[in-house]
Design an enzyme around this catalytic site. Structure first.
Site, PDB file in Angstrom:
ATOM      1  CG  ASP A  22      -3.792  -2.109  -0.053  1.00 47.98           C
ATOM      2  OD1 ASP A  22      -3.028  -2.846   0.591  1.00 47.98           O
ATOM      3  OD2 ASP A  22      -3.815  -0.874   0.075  1.00 47.98           O
ATOM      4  CB  SER A  24      -0.965  -0.044   1.187  1.00 49.42           C
ATOM      5  OG  SER A  24      -2.045   0.834   1.000  1.00 49.42           O
TER       6      SER A  24
END
Length: 387
Positions: free
Chosen positions: A216, A59
């Site tokens: 993610d 991320s």
């Protein structure tokens, strides 16, 4: 116990020699705006003459990691600063700063409603109807096209793909639900891989790489330190694991605090159990190697014994786990606090914390010969604890 809030800046002659311990690895958690803390940690390492051989991120950690691995050492801080300056977002905070609490609330709402310049912008079609067919690569409340443009300006793909600093980013396969680590050592990485690692649903749409869509990596593992432990071949080294979600915390007294604590636990990614398991596994590898070394030559030469002895390993990893401090008045929306003040405070906290740990140099302490995994727990404001 040393005071890490005002650490001594080591002169050039006292810079730590980490190369004697093997490779230097930087592991960066996901956490949105909290990623500014990682910038401070890197700044402290950089000023101490320490550059990572390998950066692993998920991320926002993948984004920061790409800015480090995707630039030569002399430009890394400049590019990191440029990125965080671009996404700093004031909103209504300044105009309501005189009203207790309202400045922060207005800033959060501005982020949610308007997005963050240079990072993400609202997708108006997503608000029409939750059943509206947006297409698999556009399913998200926001578009991350601004982030693609920002990274295009700040990441040098020639450097990233040149192999000077290895980069690994984690992403979740939407179809299979499996974690995938894209590694510059094994394949050519580009901005798609970084974008995929930061495609947190339902806010951001997935990113297609090959035939598959990816979200993610924090969905499955927000602390991608297992990529180091599972690397083949394993190598000695010092691993700086930068945690922005603290697994330890006080008992919540209000529902607001419950939401805050729940988020900490969710994104801490079972870090304690991972560490316990890895310590056990690495100790067993050392035990196997020790036993194999004590076998008589005729037994050790047996092919079956050799195959069993191969499970042994004498590498040693020092894992320095930096736990970010909670700043005053932070709540469960702190990961979308892209205000200049918030970014600046987190970066300075990371810098002070890392400088304190570098001064302590806990990896120089004596350890058991059978320990292959040595953890140095570095909570802000306290001396690093080795166990």
């Amino acid at each position: 116990m040393m005071d890490t809030t005002n650490p001594r800046v080591a002169p050039l002659g006292e810079r730590p020699n980490l190369r004697a311990f093997g490779q230097v690895v930087l592991v960066l958690q996901g956490g949105g705006a909290l990623g500014a803390y990682q910038v401070g940690v890197y700044r402290a390492l950089h000023e101490a003459g320490i550059e990572p051989d390998w950066v692993i991120g998920t991320s926002i950690g993948a984004i920061n990691g790409s800015l480090i691995a995707g630039n030569p050492p002399e430009r890394r801080l400049e590019r990191l600063s440029a990125f965080w300056q671009r996404i700093a977002h004031v909103g209504m905070r300044g105009r309501l700063s005189g009203w207790p609490g309202l400045g922060a609330i207005s800033a959060h709402w501005t982020t949610l409603m308007q997005g963050v310049p240079g990072f993400f912008a609202p997708n108006p079609f997503a608000l029409v109807n939750p059943h509206w067919p947006l297409g698999p690569e556009a399913v998200g409340y926001y578009s991350t096209a601004p982030l693609r443009e920002t990274l295009r300006d700040l990441v040098d793909l020639t450097v990233l793909q040149g192999g000077t600093c290895r980069l690994t980013v984690g992403a979740a396969n939407v179809r299979t639900g499996r974690m995938r680590y894209f590694d510059s050592r094994d394949e050519v990485l580009d901005l798609r891989h970084v974008m995929a690692s930061g495609a947190l649903p339902p806010a951001f749409p997935p990113v297609r790489i090959g035939d598959d869509l990816y979200w993610d990596g924090g969905i499955l593992s927000n602390t991608p330190v297992e990529a180091v432990f599972d690397d083949n071949p394993r190598r000695d080294g010092i691993v700086f694991a930068v945690h922005m979600w603290n697994p330890s915390g006080a008992e919540p007294q209000t529902l607001w605090e419950v939401i805050n604590r729940q988020k900490d636990l969710q994104y801490a990614s079972r870090a304690h159990s991972q560490i316990t398991r890895q310590k056990q596994m690495h100790r067993l590898r050392h035990v196997i190697a020790e036993l194999a070394g004590r076998l008589p030559d005729d037994i050790a030469a047996d092919p079956e014994i050799k195959a069993l002895a191969a499970y042994g390993c004498v590498t040693r990893m020092h894992v320095v786990r930096l736990l970010a401090p909670r700043l005053e008045a932070e709540d469960h929306l702190r990961d979308i606090d892209f205000s200049p003040a918030g970014i600046r405070a987190r970066e300075e906290a990371g810098y002070r914390h890392a400088r304190g740990v570098l001064t302590q140099a806990p990896w120089t302490r004596a350890v058991d010969d059978l320990e292959g995994f040595v953890l140095h727990e570095a909570d802000a404001g306290h001396a690093a604890v080795t166990w």
